[in-house]
Motif scaffolding. Structure first.
Motif, short mmCIF file in Angstrom:
data_model
loop_
_atom_site.label_atom_id
_atom_site.label_comp_id
_atom_site.label_asym_id
_atom_site.label_seq_id
_atom_site.Cartn_x
_atom_site.Cartn_y
_atom_site.Cartn_z
N ALA A 1 0.81 -1.34 -0.04
CA ALA A 1 0.03 0.00 0.23
C ALA A 1 0.69 1.33 0.02
O ALA A 1 0.64 2.27 -0.47
N GLN A 2 1.72 1.22 0.80
CA GLN A 2 2.85 2.39 0.67
C GLN A 2 3.43 2.58 -0.52
O GLN A 2 3.51 3.94 -1.14
N ASN A 3 4.09 1.74 -1.19
CA ASN A 3 4.68 1.74 -2.56
C ASN A 3 3.53 2.25 -3.49
O ASN A 3 3.80 3.34 -4.31
N ALA A 4 2.38 1.51 -3.41
CA ALA A 4 1.39 2.27 -4.44
C ALA A 4 0.95 3.69 -4.17
O ALA A 4 0.97 4.60 -5.10
N LEU A 5 0.98 3.96 -2.88
CA LEU A 5 0.49 5.35 -2.75
C LEU A 5 1.72 6.32 -2.95
O LEU A 5 1.28 7.32 -3.52
N ILE A 6 2.66 5.95 -2.82
CA ILE A 6 3.77 6.78 -3.31
C ILE A 6 3.77 7.14 -4.99
O ILE A 6 3.93 8.03 -4.99
N ALA A 7 3.47 6.04 -5.35
CA ALA A 7 3.54 6.17 -6.91
C ALA A 7 2.41 6.95 -7.16
O ALA A 7 2.30 7.83 -8.08
N LEU A 8 1.24 6.56 -6.83
CA LEU A 8 -0.14 7.07 -6.96
C LEU A 8 -0.08 8.81 -6.63
O LEU A 8 -0.64 9.71 -7.23
N GLY A 9 0.59 9.18 -5.53
CA GLY A 9 0.60 10.40 -4.95
C GLY A 9 1.51 11.23 -5.90
O GLY A 9 1.16 12.07 -6.14
N ALA A 10 2.59 10.71 -6.44
CA ALA A 10 3.36 11.47 -7.53
C ALA A 10 2.58 11.67 -8.47
O ALA A 10 2.71 12.79 -9.02
N ALA A 11 1.91 10.57 -9.07
CA ALA A 11 1.25 10.76 -10.32
C ALA A 11 -0.04 11.79 -9.99
O ALA A 11 -0.35 12.76 -10.87
N GLY A 12 -0.56 11.73 -8.73
CA GLY A 12 -1.67 12.68 -8.48
C GLY A 12 -1.10 14.20 -8.50
O GLY A 12 -1.76 15.17 -8.86
#
Length: 435
Positions: free
Chosen positions: A146-157
């Motif tokens: 979840a943390q890795n996914a959120l980092i990637a999605l947060g950067a994209a967001g």
């Protein structure tokens, strides 16, 4: 935009946590199945008894979660524990491979039950292998995913938010400029706004320009009405007043009767002029306000014919009606079209030569025409039929008949046409058909 991004972030967070838990569960469930299958393969039957030789490979698989505690249990056909922990819970459902949740001491745990069936001469039945594991490694893996996914999605967001802000800023930049341009304008300046803008804002600019154009037409009509009233009515009113004063002072009865007759003629002419001025202003106003309905041009011609028939016959002018059998449909304002037809017919009666005919033609376009046997108006009037108070007004004409017809044609996406024929002259309203 911030609310949308926040809502999207919450949805992504929930989805990432759910995905992390699901991925961790599937990964460690496979480890449990692998360990249980290794134990099942190690069971042998000797002298009618099932013997379990715990394989090292099963414990190596379970050792991939070093911080978790493990529990196992092998249950024979008679329900007796062959090896392992007697307190390891059994599955409540039946099946060859069954996953279920339970506890290991005070900690929550995940279990799998695997069934191996035997059918030998001296031993038959099912042996059930239970393997369980606490949830520490699963939680850690779910958190990492979840943390890795959120980092990637947060950067994209963040990148999406930046681009969205840049796009919105670019799209909204013209709005303050439009507001500033409107504030700096003179109250009477209704010319179109000429500012470049993105397509999203250009629609607003076009709507503003359309509104100002309609408002300008109404204001121009009002100004013309006021100016025409001041200029065109002052002289006939003054003449009527002067003649009335002279008639009141005239002792000769015959002379007084002649003066009264002239006063009557001037009053009739003034009344006709006033009617045309008001009608012209009404036509301009209705061009932007009146609803448009399906209209049969034959009805318009008949109404104009009936309005003039009696007066025309009284002056020995022959008025004929010529309409087709089928309907000639246009979309327009009935009152405006009727006024235009009446004015065309009135012009022919006042200025043309009898006989006069009014009719309708149906073709690629809808034509309402008036024909007389005269030569038609002067060329300068045909060149500019919208000019007000043009032509000879000595016969009681107000000089607005063609201007009214021209305004009606323009407001209905049509035009006026003039044509000389072998036996006279024709003036017509040329309108687009509808149906």
């Amino acid at each position: 935009m911030a609310a949308v991004l926040v809502a999207g972030g919450v949805i992504v967070l929930v989805a990432a946590l759910a995905y992390g838990r699901q991925a961790a569960r599937e990964a460690y469930d496979r480890l449990l199945v692998g360990a249980a299958s290794d134990i099942a393969e190690s069971i042998t039957v000797r002298d009618g008894e099932a013997l379990v030789d715990m394989p090292i490979s099963a414990f190596e698989l379970l050792a991939l979660a070093p911080d978790d505690r493990i529990s196992y249990r092998v249950v024979g056909p008679d329900g007796q524990t062959l090896t392992g922990y007697d307190d390891a819970p059994l599955p409540t459902e039946k099946g060859d491979v069954v996953f279920y949740d339970g506890v290991f001491g005070a900690e929550p745990a995940r279990y799998v039950g695997v069934v191996r069936r035997f059918a030998e001469r001296n031993f038959s039945g099912t042996v059930e292998i239970i393997v369980g594991q606490t949830l520490r490694a699963r939680r850690e893996l779910a958190r990492d995913i979840a943390q890795n996914a959120l980092i990637a999605l947060g950067a994209a967001g963040a990148i999406m938010a930046l681009f969205a802000w840049l796009v919105m800023r670019s799209a909204l930049i013209p709005l303050p400029r439009i507001g500033s341009a409107l504030r700096q304008r003179d109250p009477t300046d209704l010319t179109p706004i000429d500012l470049s803008a993105p397509s999203e804002v250009a629609a607003l600019v076009q709507s503003l320009n359309g509104f100002m154009a309609r408002l300008d037409r109404q204001m121009t009509s009002n100004r013309n009405l006021i100016g025409d009233a001041a200029h065109q009515l002052r002289t006939p009113v003054a003449a009527i007043r002067a003649q009335a004063q002279l008639a009141a002072e005239e002792p000769d009865g015959e002379q007084r009767a002649q003066m009264v007759a002239r006063i009557h003629d001037r009053a009739v002419s003034l009344s006709h002029l006033l009617d045309q001025m008001l009608n012209h202003a009404m036509i301009i106003h209705r061009a932007d306000t009146a609803p448009r309905d399906l209209v049969d041009l034959r009805d318009i011609a008949v109404e104009a014919f009936e309005a003039f028939e009696e007066s025309a016959q009284g002056r020995s002018n022959e008025v004929a009606l010529d309409i087709p059998d089928g309907p000639v449909m246009v979309r327009g304002d009935i009152m405006s079209l009727t006024e235009a037809a009446k004015n065309l017919l009135g012009n022919a009666l006042h200025h043309g030569q009898p006989p006069v005919r009014i009719g309708v033609r149906n073709g690629a376009r809808a034509i309402l025409w008036v024909h007389d046997e005269g030569a038609g108006p002067p060329s300068e009037i045909m060149a500019d039929p919208g000019a007000r108070f043009a032509g000879d007004r000595s016969k009681g004409s107000g000089g607005l008949g063609l201007a009214i017809a021209h305004a009606v044609a323009a407001s209905h996406a049509g035009w006026m046409s003039f044509s000389a024929t072998a036996d006279g002259f024709e003036a017509a309203l040329d309108l687009p058909r509808d149906g």
